[in-house]
Design an enzyme around this catalytic site. Structure first.
Site: not given
Length: 174
Positions: A112, A151
């Protein structure tokens, strides 16, 4: 050297939990989900297509540069992710649950974030007036991925480097 790496890893995990602690507020969790969704990809394609169709000065070149940048970024991201195979925080830490279900198993680098920085870099190369909002949004996409629990901070940093590198390479090619 190994001791330093372990210390860095421990500091990163502490920083991760400090950031995630802010997601206990419903507003931040909601905003993190929305910002993360903006980084899924369709928005970039829609903007690129819109500029290609309706912006006669640089729209077409912007679109083609973006295609080249993503053609570089996607395979690089995939090879890194599937070679390094770093487990996501939500899969590694016992008793910790992410706020979303990640689309794949591994976390390094953040796809992303890489895509967001590709878009911001290509966009601001053609439309410099958008520099601050473009890079702010790219940074928020990365931060949202940490706040959602999928993450670590270094995944975001690596995604940023991948995105910037691929975008600058595409700009040099095109």
């Amino acid at each position: 050297m190994k001791t330093r790496l372990m210390a860095l890893g421990a500091q990163e995990v502490r920083f991760f939990f400090w950031l995630v602690a802010h997601n206990e507020k419903r507003t931040i969790a909601f905003l993190s989900r929305q910002i993360s969704r903006m980084g899924d990809g369709p928005l970039y394609a829609l903007i690129g297509l819109g500029l290609w169709l309706f912006e006669p000065v640089s729209g077409q070149l912007f679109f083609y540069t973006g295609l080249v940048a993503y053609a570089l970024e996607l395979p690089l991201y995939w090879v890194l992710k599937n070679s390094i195979k770093r487990d996501r925080p939500c899969h590694k830490m016992t008793g910790f649950e992410a706020l979303i279900e990640p689309s794949d198993k591994f976390s390094f680098p953040s796809g992303h974030t890489a895509a967001a920085f590709v878009f911001a870099t290509v966009l601001t190369s053609f439309y410099p007036v958008l520099l601050i909002p473009a890079y702010l949004l790219a940074s928020l996409v990365g931060l949202s991925r940490v706040l959602l629990g999928v993450h670590y901070p270094t995944d975001i940093l690596a995604g940023m480097v991948v995105g910037l590198t691929c975008a600058l390479t595409a700009l040099a090619i095109v």
